[in-house]
Design a protein around this motif. Structure first.
Motif, mmCIF file in Angstrom:
data_model
loop_
_atom_site.group_PDB
_atom_site.id
_atom_site.type_symbol
_atom_site.label_atom_id
_atom_site.label_comp_id
_atom_site.label_asym_id
_atom_site.label_seq_id
_atom_site.Cartn_x
_atom_site.Cartn_y
_atom_site.Cartn_z
ATOM 1 N N TYR A 142 0.857 -1.187 0.000
ATOM 2 C CA TYR A 142 0.000 0.000 0.000
ATOM 3 C C TYR A 142 0.895 1.239 0.000
ATOM 4 O O TYR A 142 2.119 1.136 -0.033
ATOM 5 C CB TYR A 142 -0.907 0.004 1.237
ATOM 6 C CG TYR A 142 -2.089 -0.944 1.119
ATOM 7 C CD1 TYR A 142 -3.149 -0.634 0.276
ATOM 8 C CD2 TYR A 142 -2.138 -2.128 1.838
ATOM 9 C CE1 TYR A 142 -4.240 -1.478 0.178
ATOM 10 C CE2 TYR A 142 -3.232 -2.981 1.735
ATOM 11 C CZ TYR A 142 -4.279 -2.650 0.905
ATOM 12 O OH TYR A 142 -5.361 -3.486 0.806
ATOM 13 N N VAL A 145 2.238 -6.000 2.298
ATOM 14 C CA VAL A 145 1.244 -6.736 3.097
ATOM 15 C C VAL A 145 0.938 -8.100 2.483
ATOM 16 O O VAL A 145 0.461 -8.992 3.173
ATOM 17 C CB VAL A 145 -0.059 -5.932 3.309
ATOM 18 C CG1 VAL A 145 0.220 -4.678 4.124
ATOM 19 C CG2 VAL A 145 -0.722 -5.563 2.014
ATOM 20 N N GLY A 174 -6.330 -9.167 9.536
ATOM 21 C CA GLY A 174 -5.130 -8.413 9.176
ATOM 22 C C GLY A 174 -4.107 -9.185 8.360
ATOM 23 O O GLY A 174 -3.063 -8.650 8.014
ATOM 24 N N CYS A 175 -4.385 -10.453 8.018
ATOM 25 C CA CYS A 175 -3.380 -11.259 7.309
ATOM 26 C C CYS A 175 -3.368 -10.992 5.808
ATOM 27 O O CYS A 175 -2.501 -11.492 5.096
ATOM 28 C CB CYS A 175 -3.571 -12.744 7.582
ATOM 29 S SG CYS A 175 -4.996 -13.471 6.753
ATOM 30 N N GLY A 176 -4.344 -10.214 5.295
ATOM 31 C CA GLY A 176 -4.309 -9.847 3.879
ATOM 32 C C GLY A 176 -5.385 -10.492 3.017
ATOM 33 O O GLY A 176 -5.336 -10.400 1.783
ATOM 34 N N LYS A 177 -6.389 -11.097 3.643
ATOM 35 C CA LYS A 177 -7.438 -11.781 2.881
ATOM 36 C C LYS A 177 -8.215 -10.819 1.991
ATOM 37 O O LYS A 177 -8.394 -11.064 0.797
ATOM 38 C CB LYS A 177 -8.430 -12.474 3.835
ATOM 39 C CG LYS A 177 -7.794 -13.426 4.807
ATOM 40 C CD LYS A 177 -8.820 -14.040 5.754
ATOM 41 C CE LYS A 177 -9.575 -13.086 6.657
ATOM 42 N NZ LYS A 177 -8.730 -12.430 7.682
ATOM 43 N N SER A 178 -8.686 -9.720 2.595
ATOM 44 C CA SER A 178 -9.487 -8.763 1.819
ATOM 45 C C SER A 178 -8.639 -8.140 0.712
ATOM 46 O O SER A 178 -9.117 -7.933 -0.394
ATOM 47 C CB SER A 178 -10.036 -7.657 2.718
ATOM 48 O OG SER A 178 -10.949 -8.197 3.637
ATOM 49 N N THR A 179 -7.390 -7.866 1.032
ATOM 50 C CA THR A 179 -6.503 -7.264 0.032
ATOM 51 C C THR A 179 -6.390 -8.191 -1.176
ATOM 52 O O THR A 179 -6.499 -7.749 -2.324
ATOM 53 C CB THR A 179 -5.110 -7.017 0.654
ATOM 54 O OG1 THR A 179 -5.274 -6.134 1.770
ATOM 55 C CG2 THR A 179 -4.156 -6.400 -0.354
HETATM 56 P P1 ADP Z 1 -7.815 -9.061 6.420
HETATM 57 O O1 ADP Z 1 -8.899 -8.897 5.408
HETATM 58 O O2 ADP Z 1 -7.156 -10.419 6.388
HETATM 59 O O3 ADP Z 1 -8.255 -8.734 7.803
HETATM 60 P P2 ADP Z 1 -6.582 -6.826 5.050
HETATM 61 O O4 ADP Z 1 -6.354 -7.331 3.683
HETATM 62 O O5 ADP Z 1 -7.740 -5.926 5.253
HETATM 63 O O6 ADP Z 1 -6.625 -8.046 6.074
HETATM 64 O O7 ADP Z 1 -5.285 -6.051 5.540
HETATM 65 C C1 ADP Z 1 -3.978 -6.584 5.420
HETATM 66 C C2 ADP Z 1 -2.982 -5.572 5.910
HETATM 67 O O8 ADP Z 1 -2.975 -4.441 5.029
HETATM 68 C C3 ADP Z 1 -3.282 -5.015 7.279
HETATM 69 O O9 ADP Z 1 -2.072 -4.848 7.968
HETATM 70 C C4 ADP Z 1 -3.941 -3.692 6.991
HETATM 71 O O10 ADP Z 1 -3.682 -2.780 8.041
HETATM 72 C C5 ADP Z 1 -3.239 -3.265 5.726
HETATM 73 N N1 ADP Z 1 -4.128 -2.416 4.868
HETATM 74 C C6 ADP Z 1 -5.357 -2.761 4.424
HETATM 75 N N2 ADP Z 1 -5.881 -1.791 3.649
HETATM 76 C C7 ADP Z 1 -4.950 -0.802 3.617
HETATM 77 C C8 ADP Z 1 -4.876 0.491 2.979
HETATM 78 N N3 ADP Z 1 -5.879 0.925 2.213
HETATM 79 N N4 ADP Z 1 -3.747 1.221 3.179
HETATM 80 C C9 ADP Z 1 -2.730 0.759 3.926
HETATM 81 N N5 ADP Z 1 -2.739 -0.435 4.549
HETATM 82 C C10 ADP Z 1 -3.827 -1.213 4.405
#
Ligand code: ADP
Ligand code: MG
Length: 358
Positions: free
Chosen positions: A13, A22, A43-48
């Motif tokens: 990001y 991430v 926070g492991c990156g699933k949504s990302t």
């Molecule tokens: P999960 O869905 O597994 O809970 P995310 O994919 O939401 O995890 O987040 C993975 C990591 O990326 C986390 O450390 C989160 O803080 C970081 N993160 C998520 N979205 C953003 C963003 N838009 N900008 C910066 N960091 C982000």
């Protein structure tokens, strides 16, 4: 059609991707029609990862292909996917019908085609009698189904779900899980389903991708992941309660845990520092007076109905057993002897946490 290839995908990001990484390089091949669950702690990156498949997040490195076409630079609307989120935000002033039809209207789909698709989706989701209602006149579960209906009417190649059941209470979650499985059996659309809940993952997945801190720990069927966790992380994450993990040193036919000397039925796969894994359901009490099983000190009992959990200490390490709820439990603060089958012992490298097979 409908396959997804994730090859060496990374994500940073921040401005021009200069922030911290991430996602550290993920590979996964998903076949057309598969139901895949991505599971891991918050926070492991699933949504990302899911949002990169959807095209809602830029891919920093590697590539993603849908139905054989690399989509790194393809707009979300051109990817032939439909997404269902945790916050499904229906339009409050629109009827159920209009909520489901809205995306198609915007896309310029002809009116009778919209009618046909909404009626079909409503039938599958048992919403036919509710089409004229507003969202506020629906239960939480019904609203959730409308959100799924909105995705179904698009007739996409791929469904992406991001924790869609998290806002439902436990009972409704269990019901909706079954509905989603039926839906997948009926439509056969490739699905990527994200959850932090390992029970949801076990019950929904044909195969699951277990993630930890931006990396894949294991990909496999629920049976395979449960039976042979690839790492101590997976062993401690999948299964409820999770696998007991005991750190010690293998020496001949003993496992040394501090000053405690636990006899092994057969030597460990190697000598030296190891982690031993034993699931709570694979341990029984040695009924024989003065039996030779490993001694466990009982601290606390938890009655769950069909089963009872016994929490305590084995050789100074936290340890949990799961017993049939109809059995007479041991007394709290007593010491019991444990019996187990050699087939159920798991071994892991003490430094890396990787599984070691004999
Ligand atoms: P999960 O869905 O597994 O809970 P995310 O994919 O939401 O995890 O987040 C993975 C990591 O990326 C986390 O450390 C989160 O803080 C970081 N993160 C998520 N979205 C953003 C963003 N838009 N900008 C910066 N960091 C982000
Ligand atoms: Mg998330």
């Amino acid at each position: 059609m409908g396959s997804i290839s994730i090859r060496g995908v990374t994500k940073r990001y921040g401005i021009k991707g200069h922030g911290p990484a991430v996602i550290h390089g993920i590979d996964a091949e998903i076949a057309d029609g598969e139901f895949i669950v991505i599971v891991g702690p918050s926070g492991c990156g699933k949504s990302t990862l899911l949002r990169m498949v959807a095209g809602l997040e830029e891919i920093s490195g590697g590539e993603i292909a849908i139905s054989g076409r690399v989509v790194n630079d393809v707009e979300p609307s051109e990817r032939d996917i439909a997404m269902v989120f945790q916050n499904y935000a229906l339009y409050p002033h629109m009827s159920v019908y209009d909520n489901m039809a809205y995306g198609l209207k915007i896309a310029g789909v002809p009116k009778d085609e919209i009618r046909k698709r909404v009626d079909k989706a409503a039938g599958i989701l048992q919403l036919s009698a509710l089409l004229e209602r507003r969202p506020r006149e629906l239960s939480g579960g019904q609203r959730q189904r409308v959100a799924m209906g909105r995705a179904i009417v698009r007739e996409p190649e791929v469904f992406l779900f991001d924790e869609p059941l998290s806002n439902l209470d436990a009972k409704l979650r269990a019901q909706t899980r079954i509905e989603i499985r039926k839906l997948h059996a009926e439509l056969g659309v490739t699905s990527l389903f994200v959850t932090h809940d390992q029970v949801e993952a076990m019950t929904l997945a044909q195969r699951m991708i277990v993630m930890n801190a931006g990396r894949v720990e294991q990909i496999g069927s629920p049976d395979a992941v449960y039976a042979r966790p690839a790492t101590t992380f997976v062993a401690g994450f999948i299964g409820s309660p999770p696998m007991n993990l005991v750190r010690g040193r293998a020496a001949g036919s003993h496992f040394m845990v501090g000053d405690h000397r636990l006899p092994l039925p057969a030597p460990a796969p190697r000598e030296g520092d190891l982690i031993l894994g034993l699931r709570p359901e694979h341990v029984a009490l040695d009924a024989a007076e003065g039996g030779a099983g490993w001694p466990m000190q009982v601290d606390l009992l938890e009655m769950l109905g069909a089963e009872r959990l016994v929490h305590g200490q084995l050789a100074g390490t936290d340890f949990t057993l799961r017993l049939d709820g109809t059995l007479t439990p041991p007394a709290e603060h007593s010491t019991v002897r444990l019996q187990w089958l050699p087939d159920h012992l798991h071994w892991f490298d003490a430094a890396t946490g990787a599984r070691i097979d004999p």
